[in-house]
Design a protein around this motif. Structure first.
Motif, PDB file in Angstrom:
ATOM      1  N   ALA A   1       0.845  -1.197   0.000  1.00  0.00           N
ATOM      2  CA  ALA A   1       0.000   0.000   0.000  1.00  0.00           C
ATOM      3  C   ALA A   1       0.880   1.246   0.000  1.00  0.00           C
ATOM      4  O   ALA A   1       2.081   1.184   0.262  1.00  0.00           O
ATOM      5  CB  ALA A   1      -0.920   0.010   1.213  1.00  0.00           C
ATOM      6  N   MET A   2       0.236   2.380  -0.321  1.00  0.00           N
ATOM      7  CA  MET A   2       0.925   3.661  -0.312  1.00  0.00           C
ATOM      8  C   MET A   2       0.018   4.702   0.326  1.00  0.00           C
ATOM      9  O   MET A   2      -1.111   4.886  -0.108  1.00  0.00           O
ATOM     10  CB  MET A   2       1.279   4.108  -1.732  1.00  0.00           C
ATOM     11  CG  MET A   2       1.784   5.539  -1.791  1.00  0.00           C
ATOM     12  SD  MET A   2       1.853   6.208  -3.452  1.00  0.00           S
ATOM     13  CE  MET A   2       2.092   7.955  -3.086  1.00  0.00           C
ATOM     14  N   GLY A   3       0.484   5.357   1.381  1.00  0.00           N
ATOM     15  CA  GLY A   3      -0.286   6.405   2.043  1.00  0.00           C
ATOM     16  C   GLY A   3       0.299   7.767   1.746  1.00  0.00           C
ATOM     17  O   GLY A   3       1.513   7.949   1.769  1.00  0.00           O
ATOM     18  N   ALA A   4      -0.560   8.739   1.427  1.00  0.00           N
ATOM     19  CA  ALA A   4      -0.111  10.097   1.115  1.00  0.00           C
ATOM     20  C   ALA A   4      -1.277  11.053   1.303  1.00  0.00           C
ATOM     21  O   ALA A   4      -2.416  10.629   1.511  1.00  0.00           O
ATOM     22  CB  ALA A   4       0.422  10.178  -0.313  1.00  0.00           C
ATOM     23  N   ASP A   5      -0.987  12.369   1.232  1.00  0.00           N
ATOM     24  CA  ASP A   5      -2.085  13.321   1.297  1.00  0.00           C
ATOM     25  C   ASP A   5      -2.848  13.277  -0.023  1.00  0.00           C
ATOM     26  O   ASP A   5      -2.467  12.564  -0.961  1.00  0.00           O
ATOM     27  CB  ASP A   5      -1.580  14.738   1.604  1.00  0.00           C
ATOM     28  CG  ASP A   5      -0.627  15.283   0.542  1.00  0.00           C
ATOM     29  OD1 ASP A   5      -0.809  14.960  -0.645  1.00  0.00           O
ATOM     30  OD2 ASP A   5       0.291  16.033   0.907  1.00  0.00           O
ATOM     31  N   GLY A   6      -3.940  14.036  -0.110  1.00  0.00           N
ATOM     32  CA  GLY A   6      -4.827  13.927  -1.259  1.00  0.00           C
ATOM     33  C   GLY A   6      -4.411  14.702  -2.488  1.00  0.00           C
ATOM     34  O   GLY A   6      -5.191  14.826  -3.437  1.00  0.00           O
ATOM     35  N   ALA A   7      -3.186  15.234  -2.507  1.00  0.00           N
ATOM     36  CA  ALA A   7      -2.733  16.009  -3.664  1.00  0.00           C
ATOM     37  C   ALA A   7      -2.696  15.134  -4.919  1.00  0.00           C
ATOM     38  O   ALA A   7      -2.391  13.943  -4.864  1.00  0.00           O
ATOM     39  CB  ALA A   7      -1.349  16.594  -3.386  1.00  0.00           C
ATOM     40  N   ALA A   8      -3.018  15.748  -6.055  1.00  0.00           N
ATOM     41  CA  ALA A   8      -3.067  15.007  -7.316  1.00  0.00           C
ATOM     42  C   ALA A   8      -1.721  14.386  -7.668  1.00  0.00           C
ATOM     43  O   ALA A   8      -1.665  13.317  -8.279  1.00  0.00           O
ATOM     44  CB  ALA A   8      -3.528  15.928  -8.446  1.00  0.00           C
ATOM     45  N   VAL A   9      -0.630  15.046  -7.285  1.00  0.00           N
ATOM     46  CA  VAL A   9       0.690  14.512  -7.604  1.00  0.00           C
ATOM     47  C   VAL A   9       0.916  13.174  -6.920  1.00  0.00           C
ATOM     48  O   VAL A   9       1.694  12.343  -7.409  1.00  0.00           O
ATOM     49  CB  VAL A   9       1.785  15.524  -7.209  1.00  0.00           C
ATOM     50  CG1 VAL A   9       1.852  15.676  -5.691  1.00  0.00           C
ATOM     51  CG2 VAL A   9       3.143  15.103  -7.755  1.00  0.00           C
ATOM     52  N   ASN A  10       0.225  12.934  -5.813  1.00  0.00           N
ATOM     53  CA  ASN A  10       0.390  11.682  -5.088  1.00  0.00           C
ATOM     54  C   ASN A  10      -0.652  10.641  -5.458  1.00  0.00           C
ATOM     55  O   ASN A  10      -0.324   9.495  -5.767  1.00  0.00           O
ATOM     56  CB  ASN A  10       0.323  11.933  -3.575  1.00  0.00           C
ATOM     57  CG  ASN A  10       1.528  12.680  -3.056  1.00  0.00           C
ATOM     58  OD1 ASN A  10       2.645  12.437  -3.491  1.00  0.00           O
ATOM     59  ND2 ASN A  10       1.294  13.605  -2.145  1.00  0.00           N
ATOM     60  N   LEU A  11      -1.931  11.037  -5.420  1.00  0.00           N
ATOM     61  CA  LEU A  11      -3.020  10.076  -5.612  1.00  0.00           C
ATOM     62  C   LEU A  11      -3.800  10.290  -6.893  1.00  0.00           C
ATOM     63  O   LEU A  11      -4.889   9.739  -7.048  1.00  0.00           O
ATOM     64  CB  LEU A  11      -3.980  10.126  -4.410  1.00  0.00           C
ATOM     65  CG  LEU A  11      -3.370   9.806  -3.050  1.00  0.00           C
ATOM     66  CD1 LEU A  11      -4.444   9.854  -1.962  1.00  0.00           C
ATOM     67  CD2 LEU A  11      -2.691   8.437  -3.060  1.00  0.00           C
TER      68      LEU A  11
END
Length: 287
Positions: free
Chosen positions: A6-16
């Motif tokens: 899995a990968m956890g990140a904030d909701g920024a488009a660059v991440n998710l």
């Protein structure tokens, strides 16, 4: 990379982002089995920020804390004056905390606690020293500052702090944020006394001192409390709906499927009969 699930990140488009986000690139390189997940503390912060749309008083508290922080953060003269005033009043003061920008909820909770903090002397709980000092200093700035912006800001802060209903709401919000902050701290793991010395003349301050339910003595405050609780519950539900397996449009995503698989470990939802318990969890296993 072979052990990544899995990968956890904030909701920024660059991440998710679903087209070119880091999560997509990671799935392309390591495998489609990797589950992208929106950062939990960030969801909680966004839920509380979004609640300001439905409960304007929450936004007013944020704005007040920001204006107080701005006054002392950018002016060493104001900090010196407030400290001298605190010595004269016999209380201690701390530097106000910022609440704007990317701030986990505990930061906002601490900033509110600093403003409302209680002075402890010889085992007793005295009036809120910081609130009184800030109020007195804003009164001084509003009357003596030659800078129109500073004088106007100080006058606005002073008048806001005189509103008894608003002050009571700040105490309510401090209690609420304190409780939710514990959840935020968990996710990041790797007696309400009105201050004395401030003339509370505005709003429902006089009626609030009378006996009786708050719905009768301070209906405006009661309405704002109910609105805020409803708004926060609504935003928490929206931000954490995937964990409740209630994704938008009723469609299962990789996150909801992963959460459903863990229902088998929840004793509260186990079948009551032995026959049903034999096959319980098979459907989740196929996911």
């Amino acid at each position: 990379m072979q052990k990544t699930v899995a990968m956890g990140a904030d909701g920024a488009a660059v991440n998710l982002g679903k087209k070119g986000g880091v999560s997509v690139k990671l799935q392309e390189e390591a495998g489609k089995h990797i589950i992208p997940f929106h950062c939990m503390p960030h969801r909680l912060e966004l839920a509380l920020l979004s609640a300001q749309k439905d409960s304007p008083w929450v936004g007013n508290v944020y704005n007040l804390l920001h204006l107080i922080w701005k006054t002392y953060h950018f002016s060493s003269k104001s900090r010196r004056e407030s400290k001298r005033l605190a010595v004269e009043l016999g209380v201690s003061v701390n530097n106000p905390g910022g609440v704007k920008g990317t701030r986990w909820l505990p930061h906002v909770s601490r900033a509110l606690d600093v403003l409302l903090k209680q002075e402890k002397k010889e085992g007793t709980l005295e009036d809120s020293g910081q609130y009184t000092v800030v109020y007195a200093h804003m009164d001084h700035l509003a009357a003596s500052s030659t800078n129109a912006d500073i004088a106007g800001r100080a006058k606005h802060i002073k008048e806001t702090m005189e509103d008894g209903s608003f002050l009571a709401f700040c105490h309510f919000l401090a209690d609420l944020f304190s409780a939710i902050s514990k959840y935020s701290l968990l996710l990041q793991r790797n007696d309400v006394i009105l201050p004395q010395g401030v003339p509370l003349r505005k709003g429902e301050a006089e009626n609030m001192a009378k006996d009786g339910p708050i719905s009768q003595t301070a209906p405006r405050l009661q309405k704002q409390i109910e609105t805020t609780v409803a708004a926060i519950v609504k935003q928490l539900h929206l931000r954490f709906s995937s964990l409740l397996c209630q994704e938008e449009h009723g469609m299962d995503t990789s996150v909801t499927k992963a959460v459903k698989c863990f229902h088998v470990f929840n004793h509260d939802v186990w079948p009551e009969t032995a026959e049903e318990l034999v096959d319980y969890g098979i459907e989740e296993e196929r996911l």
